[in-house]
Design a protein around this motif. Structure first.
Motif, mmCIF file in Angstrom:
data_model
loop_
_atom_site.group_PDB
_atom_site.id
_atom_site.type_symbol
_atom_site.label_atom_id
_atom_site.label_comp_id
_atom_site.label_asym_id
_atom_site.label_seq_id
_atom_site.Cartn_x
_atom_site.Cartn_y
_atom_site.Cartn_z
ATOM 1 N N LEU A 105 36.000 43.596 30.012
ATOM 2 C CA LEU A 105 36.334 43.282 31.409
ATOM 3 C C LEU A 105 35.680 44.264 32.378
ATOM 4 O O LEU A 105 35.230 43.873 33.460
ATOM 5 C CB LEU A 105 37.853 43.294 31.615
ATOM 6 N N ALA A 106 35.639 45.530 32.001
ATOM 7 C CA ALA A 106 35.061 46.540 32.894
ATOM 8 C C ALA A 106 33.573 46.313 33.123
ATOM 9 O O ALA A 106 33.014 46.800 34.109
ATOM 10 C CB ALA A 106 35.295 47.941 32.319
ATOM 11 N N PRO A 109 33.095 43.455 36.586
ATOM 12 C CA PRO A 109 34.094 43.747 37.624
ATOM 13 C C PRO A 109 34.237 42.667 38.681
ATOM 14 O O PRO A 109 35.279 42.584 39.343
ATOM 15 C CB PRO A 109 33.579 45.060 38.233
ATOM 16 N N ALA A 110 33.220 41.834 38.855
ATOM 17 C CA ALA A 110 33.301 40.791 39.883
ATOM 18 C C ALA A 110 33.945 39.506 39.365
ATOM 19 O O ALA A 110 34.299 38.623 40.152
ATOM 20 C CB ALA A 110 31.911 40.481 40.435
ATOM 21 N N ALA A 111 34.091 39.383 38.054
ATOM 22 C CA ALA A 111 34.644 38.158 37.472
ATOM 23 C C ALA A 111 36.145 38.093 37.710
ATOM 24 O O ALA A 111 36.861 39.097 37.571
ATOM 25 C CB ALA A 111 34.343 38.093 35.985
ATOM 26 N N ARG A 112 36.631 36.906 38.038
ATOM 27 C CA ARG A 112 38.066 36.699 38.196
ATOM 28 C C ARG A 112 38.702 36.578 36.812
ATOM 29 O O ARG A 112 38.149 35.935 35.930
ATOM 30 C CB ARG A 112 38.356 35.457 39.018
ATOM 31 N N VAL A 113 39.859 37.193 36.641
ATOM 32 C CA VAL A 113 40.521 37.242 35.343
ATOM 33 C C VAL A 113 41.753 36.346 35.367
ATOM 34 O O VAL A 113 42.645 36.515 36.200
ATOM 35 C CB VAL A 113 40.916 38.685 34.980
ATOM 36 N N HIS A 114 41.796 35.394 34.432
ATOM 37 C CA HIS A 114 42.897 34.449 34.317
ATOM 38 C C HIS A 114 43.720 34.788 33.077
ATOM 39 O O HIS A 114 43.174 35.042 32.009
ATOM 40 C CB HIS A 114 42.375 33.018 34.173
ATOM 41 N N ALA A 115 45.027 34.752 33.212
ATOM 42 C CA ALA A 115 45.934 34.970 32.087
ATOM 43 C C ALA A 115 47.284 34.388 32.458
ATOM 44 O O ALA A 115 47.562 34.145 33.643
ATOM 45 C CB ALA A 115 46.065 36.462 31.772
ATOM 46 N N THR A 116 48.130 34.169 31.464
ATOM 47 C CA THR A 116 49.479 33.714 31.792
ATOM 48 C C THR A 116 50.189 34.797 32.596
ATOM 49 O O THR A 116 49.841 35.986 32.525
ATOM 50 C CB THR A 116 50.291 33.423 30.521
ATOM 51 N N SER A 117 51.192 34.399 33.337
ATOM 52 C CA SER A 117 51.932 35.362 34.152
ATOM 53 C C SER A 117 52.586 36.423 33.276
ATOM 54 O O SER A 117 52.640 37.602 33.651
ATOM 55 C CB SER A 117 52.986 34.636 34.993
ATOM 56 N N GLN A 134 41.325 50.925 29.604
ATOM 57 C CA GLN A 134 40.591 49.664 29.684
ATOM 58 C C GLN A 134 40.883 48.901 30.969
ATOM 59 O O GLN A 134 40.154 47.967 31.322
ATOM 60 C CB GLN A 134 40.924 48.774 28.482
ATOM 61 N N TRP A 135 41.941 49.295 31.664
ATOM 62 C CA TRP A 135 42.354 48.605 32.882
ATOM 63 C C TRP A 135 42.210 49.499 34.109
ATOM 64 O O TRP A 135 42.709 49.158 35.184
ATOM 65 C CB TRP A 135 43.805 48.141 32.743
ATOM 66 N N ALA A 136 41.523 50.638 33.948
ATOM 67 C CA ALA A 136 41.423 51.602 35.043
ATOM 68 C C ALA A 136 40.532 51.114 36.174
ATOM 69 O O ALA A 136 40.651 51.578 37.310
ATOM 70 C CB ALA A 136 40.910 52.940 34.516
ATOM 71 N N HIS A 137 39.610 50.172 35.864
ATOM 72 C CA HIS A 137 38.790 49.600 36.935
ATOM 73 C C HIS A 137 39.658 48.631 37.747
ATOM 74 O O HIS A 137 40.747 48.246 37.323
ATOM 75 C CB HIS A 137 37.585 48.862 36.348
ATOM 76 N N ARG A 138 39.159 48.206 38.862
ATOM 77 C CA ARG A 138 39.916 47.282 39.699
ATOM 78 C C ARG A 138 39.748 45.866 39.150
ATOM 79 O O ARG A 138 38.678 45.263 39.255
ATOM 80 C CB ARG A 138 39.421 47.349 41.151
ATOM 81 N N VAL A 139 40.815 45.337 38.567
ATOM 82 C CA VAL A 139 40.764 44.004 37.965
ATOM 83 C C VAL A 139 40.894 42.952 39.060
ATOM 84 O O VAL A 139 41.787 43.005 39.905
ATOM 85 C CB VAL A 139 41.896 43.823 36.939
ATOM 86 N N ALA A 140 39.992 41.981 39.033
ATOM 87 C CA ALA A 140 40.021 40.899 40.036
ATOM 88 C C ALA A 140 40.863 39.750 39.479
ATOM 89 O O ALA A 140 40.330 38.753 38.964
ATOM 90 C CB ALA A 140 38.598 40.431 40.352
#
Length: 253
Positions: A105-106, A109-117, A134-140
């Motif tokens: 994912l890192a 960074p510009a990709a939108r991330v989809h997941a269940t709530s 692994q989540w320290a970047h800004r997740v979109a």
């Protein structure tokens, strides 16, 4: 639509052939070419994981599964090898939040991330299987999925600005909010369902998996009752020629 199955992380689990009946495990991601855009399903082990494997993957996990940590196996490298531009990956759909599914994912960074709530909540609430580095970047994060018509009795969710033919399917048990990714019309007269870690080994579909596989599935489960229910559902689907099942780690499935 064109779908690529990509190994984004070989896992050389000790005793793989003797104990598990496979030479190694993989981190299977999908890349969907659709209407001038690219959509990824999971991201495997990423470039930053190779640079800082300990903090991002965990020393204990590395010792357990012995990942190859090959730069040619990152999602970015795999996409380039197909003659495609990783910058065209507009969206990533996650089956769940574990380290071997989200490391890349890192790199996007510009990709939108989809997941269940529930999956997103597990990340944001610091579930024990989350690796914070692994989540320290800004997740979109994309807008939350919305309920869709059930698929074969399973709850489904539609994804923002993603065709209705691609959606999440509840496959509970392995982790909070674990889901499969359904792709309708993946082939002539056939749907494709990426089941994530709902099963680890093809023999689980026939209830004949090596004891070590079942032990590992039990050791990594979130909800045993839900996991076994999901496994039975997938075993029934395995005989349905209108559905093709793929999972994250078995090289033969």
């Amino acid at each position: 639509m064109r779908i690529h199955e990509l190994n984004c992380g070989t896992l050389n689990v000790p005793g793989g052939q003797a104990v598990f009946g496979v030479p190694h495990f993989v981190c299977r991601c999908l890349l969907i070419e659709l209407e001038g855009r690219l959509i990824a399903v999971d991201t495997g082990i990423g470039c930053a994981d190779l640079e800082s494997p300990g903090p991002r993957l965990g020393e204990g996990w590395i010792a357990q599964v012995n990942p190859a940590l090959d730069p040619d196996e990152t999602l970015i490298a795999r996409v380039i090898s197909l003659g495609l531009d990783p910058g065209d990956i507009s969206d990533v759909i996650l089956t769940h939040h574990h380290r071997d599914h989200v490391g890349g994912l890192a790199d996007l960074p510009a990709a939108r991330v989809h997941a269940t709530s529930a999956c997103r909540s597990a990340v944001e609430d610091g579930d024990g299987r989350v690796m914070p580095a692994q989540w320290a970047h800004r997740v979109a994060w994309a807008p939350p999925p919305t309920p869709a018509h059930p698929w074969r009795g399973q709850a489904c969710w539609a994804l923002d600005d993603i065709p209705a033919s691609i959606r999440l399917v509840a496959l509970a048990g392995h982790s909070p909010g674990h889901a499969g990714v359904l792709i309708e019309n993946a082939a002539q007269g056939q749907e494709l369902l990426h089941v994530g870690d709902a099963i680890y080994h093809h023999a689980q579909l026939a209830c004949t998996a090596p004891p070590a596989v079942e032990a590992f599935a039990a050791a990594t489960q979130h909800d045993e009752t839900a996991r076994l229910h999901t496994q039975r559902l997938l075993a029934e689907l395995a005989d349905d020629r209108s559905v093709r099942l793929v999972n994250s780690h078995d090289p033969y499935l």
